[in-house]
Scaffold this motif. Structure first.
Motif, PDB file in Angstrom:
ATOM      1  N   VAL A 292       0.756  -1.165   0.004  1.00  0.00           N
ATOM      2  CA  VAL A 292       0.040   0.204  -0.009  1.00  0.00           C
ATOM      3  C   VAL A 292       1.011   1.170   0.039  1.00  0.00           C
ATOM      4  CG1 VAL A 292      -1.750   1.223   1.214  1.00  0.00           C
ATOM      5  CG2 VAL A 292      -1.901  -1.310   1.349  1.00  0.00           C
ATOM      6  N   MET A 293       0.515   2.138  -0.783  1.00  0.00           N
ATOM      7  CA  MET A 293       1.150   3.626  -0.752  1.00  0.00           C
ATOM      8  C   MET A 293       0.388   4.617  -0.360  1.00  0.00           C
ATOM      9  SD  MET A 293       4.491   4.296  -1.436  1.00  0.00           S
ATOM     10  CE  MET A 293       5.347   5.757  -1.355  1.00  0.00           C
ATOM     11  N   TYR A 294       0.641   5.343   0.599  1.00  0.00           N
ATOM     12  CA  TYR A 294      -0.359   6.391   1.173  1.00  0.00           C
ATOM     13  C   TYR A 294       0.027   7.699   0.357  1.00  0.00           C
ATOM     14  CZ  TYR A 294      -0.831   3.167   4.787  1.00  0.00           C
ATOM     15  OH  TYR A 294      -1.210   2.130   5.616  1.00  0.00           O
ATOM     16  N   TYR A 295      -0.839   8.246   0.158  1.00  0.00           N
ATOM     17  CA  TYR A 295      -0.622   9.690  -0.674  1.00  0.00           C
ATOM     18  C   TYR A 295      -1.673  10.625  -0.526  1.00  0.00           C
ATOM     19  CZ  TYR A 295      -3.863   8.336  -4.480  1.00  0.00           C
ATOM     20  OH  TYR A 295      -4.926   7.898  -5.486  1.00  0.00           O
ATOM     21  N   THR A 296      -1.298  11.932  -1.095  1.00  0.00           N
ATOM     22  CA  THR A 296      -2.312  12.930  -0.930  1.00  0.00           C
ATOM     23  C   THR A 296      -2.518  13.516  -2.429  1.00  0.00           C
ATOM     24  OG1 THR A 296      -2.174  13.493   1.599  1.00  0.00           O
ATOM     25  CG2 THR A 296      -3.256  15.218   0.166  1.00  0.00           C
ATOM     26  N   PRO A 297      -3.722  13.572  -3.037  1.00  0.00           N
ATOM     27  CA  PRO A 297      -3.697  14.155  -4.337  1.00  0.00           C
ATOM     28  C   PRO A 297      -3.379  15.609  -4.169  1.00  0.00           C
ATOM     29  CG  PRO A 297      -5.283  12.601  -4.154  1.00  0.00           C
ATOM     30  CD  PRO A 297      -4.890  12.773  -2.718  1.00  0.00           C
ATOM     31  N   PRO A 298      -2.926  16.275  -5.396  1.00  0.00           N
ATOM     32  CA  PRO A 298      -2.734  16.029  -6.622  1.00  0.00           C
ATOM     33  C   PRO A 298      -1.549  15.030  -6.824  1.00  0.00           C
ATOM     34  CG  PRO A 298      -1.896  18.031  -6.431  1.00  0.00           C
ATOM     35  CD  PRO A 298      -2.444  17.885  -5.084  1.00  0.00           C
ATOM     36  N   SER A 299      -0.679  14.798  -5.885  1.00  0.00           N
ATOM     37  CA  SER A 299       0.470  13.568  -6.238  1.00  0.00           C
ATOM     38  C   SER A 299      -0.161  12.391  -6.114  1.00  0.00           C
ATOM     39  CB  SER A 299       1.575  14.063  -4.993  1.00  0.00           C
ATOM     40  OG  SER A 299       0.932  13.454  -3.736  1.00  0.00           O
ATOM     41  N   SER A 300       0.441  11.437  -6.794  1.00  0.00           N
ATOM     42  CA  SER A 300       0.130  10.190  -6.717  1.00  0.00           C
ATOM     43  C   SER A 300       1.341   9.233  -6.887  1.00  0.00           C
ATOM     44  CB  SER A 300      -0.891  10.064  -8.020  1.00  0.00           C
ATOM     45  OG  SER A 300      -0.312  10.193  -9.250  1.00  0.00           O
ATOM     46  N   PRO A 301       1.215   7.633  -6.701  1.00  0.00           N
ATOM     47  CA  PRO A 301       2.238   7.101  -6.639  1.00  0.00           C
ATOM     48  C   PRO A 301       2.669   6.671  -8.205  1.00  0.00           C
ATOM     49  CG  PRO A 301       0.482   6.179  -5.090  1.00  0.00           C
ATOM     50  CD  PRO A 301       0.011   7.202  -5.897  1.00  0.00           C
ATOM     51  N   ASP A 302       4.022   6.314  -8.202  1.00  0.00           N
ATOM     52  CA  ASP A 302       4.418   5.840  -9.712  1.00  0.00           C
ATOM     53  C   ASP A 302       4.241   4.347  -9.550  1.00  0.00           C
ATOM     54  OD1 ASP A 302       5.808   4.873 -11.768  1.00  0.00           O
ATOM     55  OD2 ASP A 302       7.306   6.483 -11.623  1.00  0.00           O
TER      56      ASP A 302
END
Length: 481
Positions: A292-302
């Motif tokens: 699982v990768m945690y992130y906050t848009p607008p960034s996103s995992p590659d």
């Protein structure tokens, strides 16, 4: 001696309040308790409390059971503390009168670890206040559930770095054991993310400790299985919270392919959360890496960078809110708890070099019913685990193997058979350098505990003599007899 009622705070914490008789004195002749109705006959007076000490059958029966429904040791009384001072008072009283004491959080033990037959069980649910949430930390009572803390911290954009898969556990109970989750691959155990503690030692002393203030006690208590002190309050680390979890389910044709991918992923700590699941199917097992990768848009995992070199045969990718991910199994566990099925769990830490062979052999002898559903396999970097009494194999990477067995329909014979299986599997794990993560159901002798702690056993025994010299605390672990 005044009779005190349960507080509103206790009711809000989910404690079922009945017409419980409040203890006011100990009857030494009959080794029983006197309530306000019969205390005129004498007895040894129990000191004033801000909460209450109760002896009604319902309260004692609840404290004599746990999630495992295997061991039932009925206490003589249950303390519903109204303050930390109550815990200290009762522990000093227990020392003076030869009683055992155990702290019980949400009752999620599986083998009587938080029980105290004939003694006093401290029901920590009445101490469940979140005292402060600051930047990078939160101060909470031991009876607070992780679910409630996470809800409160997310409202301020923060989160604990690691969470157990089930958020209904108490903070005090989890920190007494170690606390593992998929984010352990990134941040260590829950105990590795504690900044300060307020504890009550086995002599009844209220002590604040940190890594620099009384560090010996601080490190002994974290993962110390309740042997030295009762955790009353903790300051836990917080980090900025993401809003979204991207969940990668990567499927493999066999165990060796999955664990090889896990080793690659844990080595560079690429995922926010990492574990593996082995699920029984007709004719064998499925093997799934869950990253699982945690992130906050607008960034996103590659996606390509995260999974491109892990070579799964198939992939499923899903986005969901961060909190929904953390709380994904809460309702399921609540439903299982209501079924009251015996739960002879086993949880083992295995050295990397022995994991594939050990797990492969286990799978050949494990039926779907014996597995309890999904078998979990967490890769962990040994270098992230720092508390001395959380015992890990001597290996840079270790794997936690968890079989969360459930006996359905309930059967004592089947439960005892699986306990014997657990014991055999534990012995095999020890033979290859494995250790016990002591939340499960493995009958342990004093010799087993000495082997478990290895070269840390003298320090463990010395801390017991220093902080709980009368061996009052947490008899259910059966370490000191």
């Amino acid at each position: 001696m005044r009779k005190l009622q349960i507080s509103r705070r206790a009711a809000l914490a989910g404690v079922t309040v009945t017409a419980a008789a409040t203890v006011v004195a100990l009857d030494p002749a009959n080794l029983g308790w006197l309530t306000s109705a019969d205390a005129e006959t004498g007895g040894i007076r129990v000191p004033d409390l801000d909460g209450e000490l109760v002896v009604d059958e319902e309260s004692r029966a609840e404290a004599a059971d746990d999630y495992g429904h295997i061991v039932h040791r009925t206490p003589a009384a249950v303390l519903r503390p109204g303050s930390v001072r109550d815990i200290a008072t009762v522990i000093r009283f227990a020392n003076k009168h030869g009683l055992k004491v155990a702290a019980r959080g949400q009752g999620h033990a599986t083998f009587g670890q938080a029980q105290a037959g004939g003694g006093i069980v401290i029901d920590s649910r009445t101490l469940a206040t979140i005292h402060r949430i600051g930047t990078g930390h939160a101060v909470v009572d031991a009876g607070v559930q992780w679910l409630d803390l996470i809800k409160a911290t997310l409202a301020q954009g923060q989160t604990p770095p690691v969470a157990a898969d089930y958020l209904g556990l108490s903070i005090g109970g989890t920190l007494s054991l170690g606390g593992i989750g998929g984010a352990t691959s990134q941040h260590g155990l829950l105990v590795d993310n504690v900044l300060a503690l307020e504890v009550v030692t086995g002599t009844g002393d209220i002590v604040r400790c940190t890594r620099t203030i009384r560090p010996e006690l601080f490190h002994a208590v974290l993962g110390g299985l309740g042997q030295f002190a009762v955790i009353a309050r903790a300051t836990v680390r917080l980090i900025p919270a993401a809003t979204t979890a991207r969940v990668y389910h990567l499927f493999y044709p066999d165990l060796e392919s999955m664990t090889a991918a896990q080793r690659t992923a844990v080595a560079d700590r690429r995922f926010s959360y990492l574990e593996g699941q082995l699920t029984p199917v007709e004719g064998g097992w499925t093997y799934m890496l869950e990253g699982v990768m945690y992130y906050t848009p607008p960034s996103s995992p590659d996606d390509a960078a995260l999974i491109g070199d892990l070579a799964p045969v198939s992939t499923e990718i899903t986005d969901m809110p961060y909190f929904d991910w953390l709380n994904r199994i809460y309702d399921l566990v609540q439903q299982l708890m209501a079924l009251r099925m015996p739960g002879p769990w086993i949880n083992l830490f295995l050295p990397d070099e022995a994991t594939d062979e050990y797990v492969a052999e286990l799978l050949t002898e494990t039926t779907p019913a014996d597995a309890g559903g999904v078998i979990l396999l967490y890769p962990v970097l040994n270098s992230l685990i720092h508390e001395p009494f959380v015992r890990l194999p001597d290996s840079p990477v270790v794997f936690l193997l968890a079989l969360l067995r459930a006996v359905s329909p309930p059967s004592d014979a089947e439960t005892q058979r699986l306990i014997a299986v657990n014991r055999a599997q534990y012995d095999r794990a020890v033979a290859v350098g494995g250790t016990h993560y002591p939340v499960g159901v493995i009958p342990m002798t004093e010799a087993d505990w000495k082997t478990h702690y290895g070269d840390s056993w003298p320090a463990f025994r010395s801390a017991k003599r220093k902080y709980d010299p009368r061996n009052v605390l947490t008899p259910g672990q059966a370490i000191f007899r």
